[in-house]
Design a protein around this motif. Structure first.
Motif, mmCIF file in Angstrom:
data_model
loop_
_atom_site.group_PDB
_atom_site.id
_atom_site.type_symbol
_atom_site.label_atom_id
_atom_site.label_comp_id
_atom_site.label_asym_id
_atom_site.label_seq_id
_atom_site.Cartn_x
_atom_site.Cartn_y
_atom_site.Cartn_z
ATOM 1 N N THR A 120 29.740 57.375 38.919
ATOM 2 C CA THR A 120 29.023 58.082 39.982
ATOM 3 C C THR A 120 29.589 59.480 40.123
ATOM 4 O O THR A 120 30.802 59.653 40.269
ATOM 5 N N LEU A 121 28.695 60.458 40.073
ATOM 6 C CA LEU A 121 29.068 61.851 40.265
ATOM 7 C C LEU A 121 28.595 62.276 41.650
ATOM 8 O O LEU A 121 27.492 61.914 42.064
ATOM 9 N N ARG A 122 29.407 63.092 42.296
ATOM 10 C CA ARG A 122 29.098 63.456 43.681
ATOM 11 C C ARG A 122 28.935 64.965 43.830
ATOM 12 O O ARG A 122 29.637 65.734 43.164
ATOM 13 N N CYS A 123 28.032 65.355 44.712
ATOM 14 C CA CYS A 123 27.741 66.777 44.939
ATOM 15 C C CYS A 123 27.521 67.038 46.421
ATOM 16 O O CYS A 123 26.792 66.292 47.086
ATOM 17 N N SER A 124 28.124 68.111 46.930
ATOM 18 C CA SER A 124 27.842 68.574 48.291
ATOM 19 C C SER A 124 27.223 69.954 48.207
ATOM 20 O O SER A 124 27.813 70.866 47.609
ATOM 21 N N PRO A 125 26.035 70.130 48.792
ATOM 22 C CA PRO A 125 25.350 71.416 48.681
ATOM 23 C C PRO A 125 25.985 72.474 49.574
ATOM 24 O O PRO A 125 26.837 72.180 50.406
ATOM 25 N N GLY A 156 29.913 77.716 46.804
ATOM 26 C CA GLY A 156 29.783 76.896 48.007
ATOM 27 C C GLY A 156 29.309 75.486 47.712
ATOM 28 O O GLY A 156 29.289 74.643 48.606
ATOM 29 N N VAL A 157 28.923 75.224 46.462
ATOM 30 C CA VAL A 157 28.526 73.879 46.043
ATOM 31 C C VAL A 157 29.762 73.194 45.470
ATOM 32 O O VAL A 157 30.451 73.775 44.631
ATOM 33 N N THR A 158 30.041 71.987 45.922
ATOM 34 C CA THR A 158 31.204 71.272 45.413
ATOM 35 C C THR A 158 30.771 70.024 44.650
ATOM 36 O O THR A 158 29.747 69.394 44.992
ATOM 37 N N GLN A 159 31.535 69.722 43.613
ATOM 38 C CA GLN A 159 31.263 68.542 42.795
ATOM 39 C C GLN A 159 32.570 67.821 42.519
ATOM 40 O O GLN A 159 33.596 68.465 42.257
ATOM 41 N N THR A 160 32.508 66.502 42.556
ATOM 42 C CA THR A 160 33.657 65.695 42.163
ATOM 43 C C THR A 160 33.177 64.516 41.331
ATOM 44 O O THR A 160 32.038 64.043 41.495
ATOM 45 N N PRO A 161 33.998 64.020 40.402
ATOM 46 C CA PRO A 161 35.257 64.630 39.976
ATOM 47 C C PRO A 161 35.015 65.795 39.023
ATOM 48 O O PRO A 161 33.883 66.021 38.595
ATOM 49 N N LYS A 162 36.048 66.512 38.669
ATOM 50 C CA LYS A 162 35.914 67.614 37.725
ATOM 51 C C LYS A 162 35.794 67.087 36.289
ATOM 52 O O LYS A 162 35.048 67.616 35.479
ATOM 53 N N HIS A 163 36.581 66.056 36.015
ATOM 54 C CA HIS A 163 36.555 65.432 34.688
ATOM 55 C C HIS A 163 36.449 63.930 34.864
ATOM 56 O O HIS A 163 36.987 63.378 35.831
ATOM 57 N N HIS A 183 24.592 65.308 51.078
ATOM 58 C CA HIS A 183 25.285 65.221 49.805
ATOM 59 C C HIS A 183 24.487 64.299 48.881
ATOM 60 O O HIS A 183 23.641 63.507 49.340
ATOM 61 N N SER A 184 24.718 64.451 47.598
ATOM 62 C CA SER A 184 23.946 63.697 46.616
ATOM 63 C C SER A 184 24.879 63.024 45.620
ATOM 64 O O SER A 184 25.996 63.495 45.381
ATOM 65 N N GLU A 185 24.431 61.927 45.075
ATOM 66 C CA GLU A 185 25.172 61.229 44.038
ATOM 67 C C GLU A 185 24.253 60.954 42.848
ATOM 68 O O GLU A 185 23.074 60.633 43.031
ATOM 69 N N LEU A 186 24.814 61.118 41.665
ATOM 70 C CA LEU A 186 24.108 60.805 40.420
ATOM 71 C C LEU A 186 24.830 59.624 39.796
ATOM 72 O O LEU A 186 26.031 59.691 39.539
ATOM 73 N N ASN A 187 24.096 58.541 39.584
ATOM 74 C CA ASN A 187 24.662 57.334 39.001
ATOM 75 C C ASN A 187 24.212 57.204 37.555
ATOM 76 O O ASN A 187 23.009 57.266 37.256
#
Lengths: 110, 114
Positions: free
Chosen positions: B20-25, B3-10, B73-77
């Motif tokens: 920037t990496l993105r995550c939706s809990p 149920g946790v999504t992350q983009t992009p995959k690569h 949602h969260s982002e990691l820079n």
């Protein structure tokens, strides 16, 4: 700080039983988790122990002894798909984060 | 599926760049965690957010920063990227309870810095 030790690698035969040990030293303890991680994939939750004793979930069981700082994950009736890394993680009292061991890579052979 | 999504995959990029990496809990989870996993290291905790606020910091470099938005949602820079930043980056989410608080992991973003 925390210190978590697990064997690096183990090999077991399909259909057999394997026990993966984890020892930990922490300043305070608030639970221990086991995760399974196939190569390149996300860790998936297997079990949680906070009290001493055995928790059973199908083919997987997890045991905890808080006085000894020791846990094990028991896998029965091994299947080829059980080949993966198994991660032990400890939650310290007063903290929300998990500290992970380096994982045990289990290879199941025919 | 956790149920946790992350983009992009690569993600493939060059040294010195910023990504920037993105995550939706998971639905209902207020807490988000970021981890780094490289070949020779276990899962290294970077940072945790709870309901928009930073709650805990781990071994996060100063070149890295994160935030959690009002929609959770969260982002990691990651900036000034170095070869050694190549790793799998996982996001996990949980309810954020002080008791049993199982973390569920997203599929990860594989970052390659060339």
């Amino acid at each position: 700080g925390q210190n978590i030790d697990q064997p690096t690698e183990m090999t077991a035969t399909e259909g057999a039983i394997v026990q993966i040990n984890c020892t930990y030293q922490t300043s305070g303890f608030n639970g221990l988790f086991w995760y399974q991680q196939h190569a390149g994939e996300a860790p998936t939750f297997l079990s949680y122990n906070v009290l001493d004793g055995l928790e059973e979930k199908g083919r997987f069981s997890s045991f905890l002894s808080r006085s000894k700082g020791y846990s094990y994950l028991l896998l029965k009736e091994l299947q080829m798909k059980d080949s993966a890394s198994y991660l032990c993680a400890v939650k310290v009292a007063g903290s929300y984060q998990l500290t992970f061991g380096k994982g045990t890579k289990l290879s199941v052979i025919p | 599926d956790s149920g946790v999504t992350q983009t992009p995959k690569h993600l493939i990029t060059a040294t010195g760049q910023r990504v920037t990496l993105r995550c939706s809990p998971r639905s209902g989870d207020l807490s988000v965690y970021w981890y780094q996993q490289s070949l020779d290291q276990g899962l290294q905790f970077l940072i945790q957010y709870y309901n928009g606020e930073e709650r805990a910091k781990g071994n996060i470099l100063e070149r890295f920063s994160a935030q959690q938005f009002p929609d959770l949602h969260s982002e990691l820079n990651l900036s000034s990227l170095e070869l050694g930043d190549s790793a799998l980056y996982f996001c996990a989410s949980s309810v954020g309870s002080p008791r049993e608080d199982t973390q569920y992991f997203g599929p990860g973003t594989r970052l390659t810095v060339l």
